[in-house]
Enzyme design. Structure first.
Site, PDB file in Angstrom:
ATOM      1  N   LYS A 204       3.941  -3.487  -2.472  1.00  0.00           N
ATOM      2  CA  LYS A 204       3.048  -4.810  -2.974  1.00  0.00           C
ATOM      3  C   LYS A 204       2.267  -4.477  -3.975  1.00  0.00           C
ATOM      4  O   LYS A 204       2.018  -5.260  -4.849  1.00  0.00           O
ATOM      5  CB  LYS A 204       2.625  -5.094  -1.738  1.00  0.00           C
ATOM      6  CG  LYS A 204       1.604  -6.379  -1.722  1.00  0.00           C
ATOM      7  CD  LYS A 204       0.953  -6.908  -0.456  1.00  0.00           C
ATOM      8  CE  LYS A 204      -0.123  -7.812  -0.674  1.00  0.00           C
ATOM      9  NZ  LYS A 204      -0.808  -8.243   0.739  1.00  0.00           N
ATOM     10  N   GLU A 210       2.102   7.639  -2.705  1.00  0.00           N
ATOM     11  CA  GLU A 210       3.419   8.230  -2.167  1.00  0.00           C
ATOM     12  C   GLU A 210       4.507   7.614  -2.936  1.00  0.00           C
ATOM     13  O   GLU A 210       5.672   8.186  -3.273  1.00  0.00           O
ATOM     14  CB  GLU A 210       3.663   8.038  -0.760  1.00  0.00           C
ATOM     15  CG  GLU A 210       2.307   8.604   0.229  1.00  0.00           C
ATOM     16  CD  GLU A 210       1.387   7.904   0.358  1.00  0.00           C
ATOM     17  OE1 GLU A 210       0.745   7.126  -0.487  1.00  0.00           O
ATOM     18  OE2 GLU A 210       0.601   8.042   1.573  1.00  0.00           O
ATOM     19  N   GLY A 265       0.847  -6.645   4.080  1.00  0.00           N
ATOM     20  CA  GLY A 265       1.954  -5.491   4.111  1.00  0.00           C
ATOM     21  C   GLY A 265       2.841  -5.406   5.334  1.00  0.00           C
ATOM     22  O   GLY A 265       3.878  -5.312   5.109  1.00  0.00           O
ATOM     23  N   ARG A 266       2.137  -5.337   6.470  1.00  0.00           N
ATOM     24  CA  ARG A 266       2.789  -5.087   7.593  1.00  0.00           C
ATOM     25  C   ARG A 266       3.669  -6.234   8.060  1.00  0.00           C
ATOM     26  O   ARG A 266       4.253  -6.247   9.339  1.00  0.00           O
ATOM     27  CB  ARG A 266       1.833  -4.510   8.557  1.00  0.00           C
ATOM     28  CG  ARG A 266       0.499  -5.217   9.099  1.00  0.00           C
ATOM     29  CD  ARG A 266      -0.455  -4.347   9.895  1.00  0.00           C
ATOM     30  NE  ARG A 266      -1.607  -5.074   9.802  1.00  0.00           N
ATOM     31  CZ  ARG A 266      -2.698  -4.884   9.171  1.00  0.00           C
ATOM     32  NH1 ARG A 266      -2.394  -4.424   7.768  1.00  0.00           N
ATOM     33  NH2 ARG A 266      -3.875  -5.602   9.227  1.00  0.00           N
ATOM     34  N   GLU A 351      -2.865  -1.186  13.131  1.00  0.00           N
ATOM     35  CA  GLU A 351      -3.480  -1.472  11.792  1.00  0.00           C
ATOM     36  C   GLU A 351      -4.396  -2.899  11.814  1.00  0.00           C
ATOM     37  O   GLU A 351      -5.404  -2.903  11.231  1.00  0.00           O
ATOM     38  CB  GLU A 351      -2.659  -1.498  10.785  1.00  0.00           C
ATOM     39  CG  GLU A 351      -3.306  -0.903   9.308  1.00  0.00           C
ATOM     40  CD  GLU A 351      -2.270  -0.547   8.294  1.00  0.00           C
ATOM     41  OE1 GLU A 351      -2.171   0.644   7.965  1.00  0.00           O
ATOM     42  OE2 GLU A 351      -1.370  -1.437   7.561  1.00  0.00           O
ATOM     43  N   HIS A 382      12.232  11.003  30.699  1.00  0.00           N
ATOM     44  CA  HIS A 382      12.353  12.638  30.847  1.00  0.00           C
ATOM     45  C   HIS A 382      11.221  13.184  30.049  1.00  0.00           C
ATOM     46  O   HIS A 382      11.414  14.435  29.718  1.00  0.00           O
ATOM     47  CB  HIS A 382      13.708  13.025  30.448  1.00  0.00           C
ATOM     48  CG  HIS A 382      14.862  12.396  30.951  1.00  0.00           C
ATOM     49  ND1 HIS A 382      15.340  13.064  31.821  1.00  0.00           N
ATOM     50  CD2 HIS A 382      15.397  11.246  30.861  1.00  0.00           C
ATOM     51  CE1 HIS A 382      16.346  12.202  32.644  1.00  0.00           C
ATOM     52  NE2 HIS A 382      16.596  11.074  31.995  1.00  0.00           N
ATOM     53  N   LYS A 510      -7.528   8.095   1.337  1.00  0.00           N
ATOM     54  CA  LYS A 510      -6.894   7.849  -0.018  1.00  0.00           C
ATOM     55  C   LYS A 510      -7.796   8.268  -1.206  1.00  0.00           C
ATOM     56  O   LYS A 510      -7.438   9.069  -1.807  1.00  0.00           O
ATOM     57  CB  LYS A 510      -6.421   6.500  -0.008  1.00  0.00           C
ATOM     58  CG  LYS A 510      -5.156   5.922   0.436  1.00  0.00           C
ATOM     59  CD  LYS A 510      -4.903   4.434  -0.009  1.00  0.00           C
ATOM     60  CE  LYS A 510      -4.300   3.610   0.944  1.00  0.00           C
ATOM     61  NZ  LYS A 510      -4.115   2.376   0.415  1.00  0.00           N
TER      62      LYS A 510
HETATM   63  C1  G6Q Z   1       0.076  -2.780   5.676  1.00  0.00           C
HETATM   64  C2  G6Q Z   1      -0.805  -1.779   4.889  1.00  0.00           C
HETATM   65  C3  G6Q Z   1      -0.016  -0.785   4.390  1.00  0.00           C
HETATM   66  C4  G6Q Z   1       0.710  -0.995   3.252  1.00  0.00           C
HETATM   67  C5  G6Q Z   1       1.171   0.482   2.496  1.00  0.00           C
HETATM   68  C6  G6Q Z   1       1.919   0.242   1.387  1.00  0.00           C
HETATM   69  O1  G6Q Z   1      -0.292  -3.829   6.161  1.00  0.00           O
HETATM   70  O2  G6Q Z   1      -1.026  -2.538   3.776  1.00  0.00           O
HETATM   71  O3  G6Q Z   1       0.733  -0.039   5.246  1.00  0.00           O
HETATM   72  O4  G6Q Z   1       1.951  -1.684   3.312  1.00  0.00           O
HETATM   73  O5  G6Q Z   1      -0.030   1.175   2.048  1.00  0.00           O
HETATM   74  O6  G6Q Z   1       1.597  -0.419   0.264  1.00  0.00           O
HETATM   75  P1  G6Q Z   1       2.229  -1.052  -0.916  1.00  0.00           P
HETATM   76  O7  G6Q Z   1       3.083  -1.970  -0.387  1.00  0.00           O
HETATM   77  O8  G6Q Z   1       1.227  -1.714  -1.617  1.00  0.00           O
HETATM   78  O9  G6Q Z   1       2.724   0.305  -1.587  1.00  0.00           O
END
Ligand code: G6Q
Length: 553
Positions: A204, A210, A265-266, A351, A382, A510
């Protein structure tokens, strides 16, 4: 404050009484308990009768929802008010799957037009790629997709792709690379042919360490294996809200699929972030997923709270968390293809609800989100079910299963379902000492043996569970299931008075990582001793740096 309402107080009184009652007794008292406390919506069946509560409790819970203005909050979300106040954003993932043709204005613009346009772009792209019309730099079909993303840009699509395995298009492969640990990318690259691989850079913000690191290394790999700079356009696409960063990375605007700041994002798998899904199961199935979610949205939006599945699931969750002392909630899908569902929900829930401040910034007056974890059944049986049955802490759990298997094999599915049902029965009913003693007597045990063993074999029961069933795990039912949980999380946030849509708690680590990165030695490099942190962090950095210096020398 929610804890000061009449409804909250009434619930506290209910809880005191119910703590002295066994759930088994509630079933004996009310022969209609199952009918009363189960419902069906959008192809999903929910039985919440195995939680410890009564009709009176439910009435009080609905009163609690009214005290929190839940119905009003629901409407404010759907119409695009900026309910994510700390980020000054609307929360409109529902707009991504709204098939009603209603216009939806955000900032003076009807966003349903851009949503449809972007979805159409995804359709055209995925169909052209799947048909083989779009080719790689040597003319080979692009039959392999690598989604590079993390968190919300990974967990949703990865979970869905795995869940819809029976719908995978023949000959297509899909990988997900998330971790900045280079082993994740390296292990994946060994399985790839650069001529046939499409990299999807899903981010996003397009700034995530990463993802950007993995994307850069993937590009380098591609260029070192026959691809040229000009070929990047054929093999890399971006899913993002940040066009300038995408261009700076070297991906053409044409190869970018956009979404918007009002998609968290989520909550983004319904947007362009779902491109990997469309490429693996076909665009039609991706759209069916959206339609299933839309059905649940319509139910959530219109059903009165007492007949509203997401609201009821949320209220039972609040009851277990705040009044029955359940600090842990297990997600237990009895479907191997849902093996990523607990991880996906762990993010969605933790989150969103892992907050200790209210929207106004005050300390939350009550416990908020529980710890969420899970594994597919029967594997968990198990492993950690021991603690669920006989541990000192009571946890709540959702058992999820399709009545029919997508891949029937002998009597496997009957056995799977038998375990599902037996576990929820055992967790609720338990086994009394008297029953244990009778059983041991029937086995011919001596009185001494019986005395020694009896207490260990007692199951207290009274462990709350929800059973969530569907006919089959299809794109539609999966969409509805995910939307059910999204709305459940939303409802709980409204009741707790927290902002479910920000995630400030992920920031500090971060920022500190950036500082620490500069202090870590390269292999063979001698770094002066670090003393800028607490003694533990200094000590750990210095220990690592020493090893890295020696190994290079
Ligand atoms: C979700 C968070 C988080 C996000 C990641 C990746 O709600 O905001 O999990 O999706 O940190 O972020 P980017 O899509 O910006 O790389």
């Amino acid at each position: 404050m929610i804890t000061q309402t009449d409804a909250w107080r009434a619930l506290e009184t209910d809880a005191e009484v119910l703590k002295l009652t066994h759930t088994r007794a509630l079933f004996h008292e009310d022969p209609m308990r199952f009918e009363r406390f189960s419902l069906e919506a959008a192809g999903i069946f929910l039985d919440f009768s195995k939680n410890k509560f009564t009709q009176k409790t439910l009435k009080n819970l609905i009163m609690l929802a009214a005290s929190a203005d839940l119905e009003d909050a629901r409407e404010r979300m759907f119409i695009g008010e900026k309910i994510n106040v700390t980020e000054d954003r609307a929360v409109l993932h529902t707009a991504l799957r709204d098939f009603s043709n209603r216009a939806l204005e955000v900032g003076g613009e009807d966003i349903s037009i851009s949503v449809r346009a972007e979805r159409e772009k995804m359709r055209v792209f995925s169909q052209s790629l799947i048909s083989g019309e779009t080719k790689g730099f040597t003319g080979a079909p692009l039959d392999t997709v690598v989604n590079i993303g993390i968190g919300g840009s990974d967990l949703g699509p990865q979970m869905v792709v795995e869940a819809l395995r029976p719908y995978w298009l023949k000959g297509r492969r899909c990988f997900f690379v998330t971790n900045v640990d280079g082993q994740h990318l390296a292990d994946t690259l060994t399985q790839l042919d650069p001529e046939r691989t499409l990299f999807i850079i899903a981010s996003k913000t397009f700034t995530t360490q990463e993802t950007m690191t993995n994307a850069a290394s993937a590009r380098e790999w591609f260029l070192n294996r026959g691809g040229s700079e000009a070929d990047i356009a054929k093999h890399f696409v971006a899913l993002s809200t940040n066009a300038p960063a995408v261009e700076a990375f070297g991906i053409d605007r044409e190869n970018m699929f956009v979404f918007w700041d009002w998609v968290g994002g989520r909550y983004s798998l319904w947007s362009a972030i779902g491109l990997s899904i469309a490429l693996q199961v076909g665009f039609n199935n991706f759209e069916k997923l959206l339609r299933g979610a839309y059905d649940m949205d319509e139910h959530f939006r219109t059903a009165p709270l007492g007949e509203n599945m997401p609201a009821l699931l949320a209220l039972i969750g609040v009851w277990n968390r705040n009044f029955m002392d359940c600090g842990v909630h297990a997600i237990l899908p009895y479907d191997q293809h849902l093996n990523r569902f607990p991880a996906y929900l762990q993010q969605a829930d933790m989150e969103s609800s892992g907050k200790s401040r209210t929207i106004e910034g005050a300390m939350a007056p009550c416990a908020t989100g529980p710890v969420v974890f899970g594994e597919p059944g029967t594997n968990g049986q198990h492993a950690f079910y021991q603690l669920m049955h006989q541990g000192t802490d009571v946890m709540s759990a959702d058992f999820i299963a399709p009545a029919l298997s997508q891949t029937p094999l002998g009597d496997h599915h009957e056995k799977l379902l038998a375990n599902f049902l037996a576990q929820t029965e055992a967790l609720m009913c338990g086994k009394s000492e008297q029953d244990v003693r009778e059983e041991l007597t029937d086995e011919g045990r001596t009185p001494q043996e019986i005395d020694r063993l009896a207490s260990h074999k007692v199951f207290p029961g009274d462990r709350p569970t929800n059973s969530i069933l569907m006919e089959k795990l299809t794109p539609e039912s999966l969409g509805a299931l995910i939307a059910l949980y999204e709305h459940k999380i939303f409802c709980q946030g409204v009741i707790w008075g927290i902002n479910s849509f920000d995630q400030w708690g992920v920031e500090l680590g971060k920022v500190l990582a950036k500082a620490v990165l500069l202090e870590l030695a390269a292999i063979g490099e001698a770094k002066p001793a670090i003393c800028a942190h607490d003694a533990s962090t200094n000590g750990l950095i210095n220990w690592i740096n020493q090893i890295r210096r020696q190994k290079g020398g």
